[in-house]
Enzyme design. Structure first.
Site, PDB file in Angstrom:
ATOM      1  CG  HIS A   5     -26.222 -33.023  25.524  1.00 41.96           C
ATOM      2  ND1 HIS A   5     -26.177 -34.320  23.617  1.00 41.96           N
ATOM      3  CD2 HIS A   5     -26.569 -32.153  25.268  1.00 41.96           C
ATOM      4  CE1 HIS A   5     -26.530 -32.723  23.032  1.00 41.96           C
ATOM      5  NE2 HIS A   5     -26.256 -32.098  24.330  1.00 41.96           N
ATOM      6  CG  HIS A  33     -23.341 -27.582  25.421  1.00 43.10           C
ATOM      7  ND1 HIS A  33     -22.582 -28.190  24.409  1.00 43.10           N
ATOM      8  CD2 HIS A  33     -24.091 -28.670  25.462  1.00 43.10           C
ATOM      9  CE1 HIS A  33     -23.767 -28.631  23.371  1.00 43.10           C
ATOM     10  NE2 HIS A  33     -24.433 -29.286  23.588  1.00 43.10           N
ATOM     11  CG  HIS A  72     -26.040 -30.579  19.629  1.00 37.87           C
ATOM     12  ND1 HIS A  72     -25.003 -30.549  19.616  1.00 37.87           N
ATOM     13  CD2 HIS A  72     -26.753 -29.852  20.284  1.00 37.87           C
ATOM     14  CE1 HIS A  72     -24.166 -30.763  21.258  1.00 37.87           C
ATOM     15  NE2 HIS A  72     -25.619 -29.806  21.272  1.00 37.87           N
ATOM     16  CD  GLU A 130     -32.948 -30.004  21.635  1.00 38.07           C
ATOM     17  OE1 GLU A 130     -34.097 -30.197  23.154  1.00 38.07           O
ATOM     18  OE2 GLU A 130     -32.897 -28.798  21.959  1.00 38.07           O
ATOM     19  CG  ASP A 148     -28.651 -28.919  25.910  1.00 43.87           C
ATOM     20  OD1 ASP A 148     -27.747 -28.913  26.064  1.00 43.87           O
ATOM     21  OD2 ASP A 148     -29.599 -28.622  25.049  1.00 43.87           O
ATOM     22  CG  ASP A 149     -26.493 -26.176  27.628  1.00 45.51           C
ATOM     23  OD1 ASP A 149     -25.298 -25.720  27.243  1.00 45.51           O
ATOM     24  OD2 ASP A 149     -27.290 -26.032  26.466  1.00 45.51           O
TER      25      ASP A 149
END
Length: 352
Positions: free
Chosen positions: A15, A17, A207, A210, A288-289
């Site tokens: 996961h 991006h 997704h 969350e 994630d980021d």
């Protein structure tokens, strides 16, 4: 709490991006090269930014910073740099296999369309993977991700594009996802795009769960029939939904740093990682980021140990899950699983 060196633990990263993977130094260099002024939250004095997506205003601020970073990516050289640096950074943290998510529509204006955009990403993924033995980089597969804030017809276009490049191993499109604010759009409207991707044999990894709770997870399971969920952490709020996840064998890409940074949980100890582990859910940790959240992949494993009390055997099982849930080639899977066993057998301790 001490234990074995978590950066040496073999793992897969499922996961991450494309834009969010960037080093902040890279964003600043690209901004300077293209004459772009970055928001104050991305400069040295206030980095990493303070974020929350608990309401629409908070999400808008997060999205504004994300878009500002994406705006700095102005062509093929920038895109190739992102892939290469992401693979090298992941490899340095023990990642053997990286599945990076990209929406090619964001970069299409600078390279002549969505087809050249995805081909650049795939070509660099092949190149960096081919040199992984020399550089220590992770090998890279690609997930094409549609956006919930755009029309579902665009998702179908991206699913067809992903299908044209579907394959196995490094430098192939191995999956199809759905990202952005899950409070936007109707999940069911994206089902036709996922059926296109499914027919091409792609992994389905939208997704859900969350920013929204278990109802969103249940809806996503029913409408999109995924093999994995990006996040899915809030399925714990309804035991019935969590049972559905476990019984269906749907993997959860849990990103603790993201959960805290976006205000889903107040601090790392509130992330229900232990409850998910104890439920029998298949879990892989993801960053994630990292650009905006200020934490990378190994930090998620550090949190599993320090904030949730997982011992090294349990942490090794998380790493095994990340390999099993991935689309990594057979050789990478077999060697990584064997090396995880070796890591666990090594009782030398570290402060990580």
């Amino acid at each position: 709490m001490t234990g074995r060196d978590l950066a040496r633990l073999p793992k897969a990263h499922l996961h991450l991006h494309f834009t969010g993977s960037m080093r902040v130094e890279t964003v600043r260099e690209m901004a300077a090269a293209h004459g772009i002024r970055l928001p104050r939250a991305l400069d040295e004095s206030s980095y990493p930014p303070r974020l929350s997506a608990a309401d629409e205003r908070g999400w808008f601020r997060f999205q504004r910073l994300y878009d500002a970073a994406r705006h700095c990516v102005r062509g093929e050289a920038d895109m190739r740099r992102i892939i290469r640096e992401a693979a090298i950074d992941d490899g340095a943290e023990g990642s053997r296999w990286l599945e990076i998510q990209v929406d090619p529509t964001s970069y299409a204006p600078y390279v002549g369309g969505i087809t050249p955009a995805i081909e650049i990403v795939l070509d660099e993924a092949r190149a960096v993977s081919a040199s992984a033995a020399e550089t220590g980089a992770a090998q890279v597969g690609v997930i094409v991700a549609a956006s919930r804030i755009r029309h579902p017809l665009e998702a179908r276009t991206l699913a067809r594009l992903a299908s044209q490049h579907a394959g196995e191993g490094p430098g192939a499109v191995i999956g199809f996802g759905l990202s952005n604010d899950e409070r936007r759009g109707e999940t069911e409207d994206f089902a036709p795009a996922f059926r296109i991707a499914e027919r091409a044999g792609l992994l389905l990894a939208p997704h859900a769960g969350e920013l929204l709770g278990p109802t969103a997870v249940e809806t996503t399971l029913a409408a999109l029939a995924p093999q994995r969920l990006g996040h899915g952490v809030r399925s714990v709020e309804d035991p019935r939904v969590l049972d559905q996840v476990v019984e269906a064998g749907v993997g959860l890409e849990v990103c603790p740093g993201s959960n805290v940074s976006l205000g889903v949980y107040g601090d790392a100890t509130e992330v229900p990682l232990r409850r998910l582990v104890d439920s029998g859910a298949q879990i892989a940790l993801g960053a994630d980021d990292p650009l905006l959240f200020g934490s990378r992949l190994v930090d998620q494993y550090v949190s599993a140990r320090a904030d949730h009390g997982l011992d090294d055997a349990e942490i090794a099982e998380l790493a095994r899950n990340s390999i099993r849930m991935s689309r990594a080639p057979g050789g990478v899977r077999e060697q990584s699983l064997a090396d995880i066993d070796s890591w666990l057998a090594d009782d030398r301790s570290s402060s990580l």
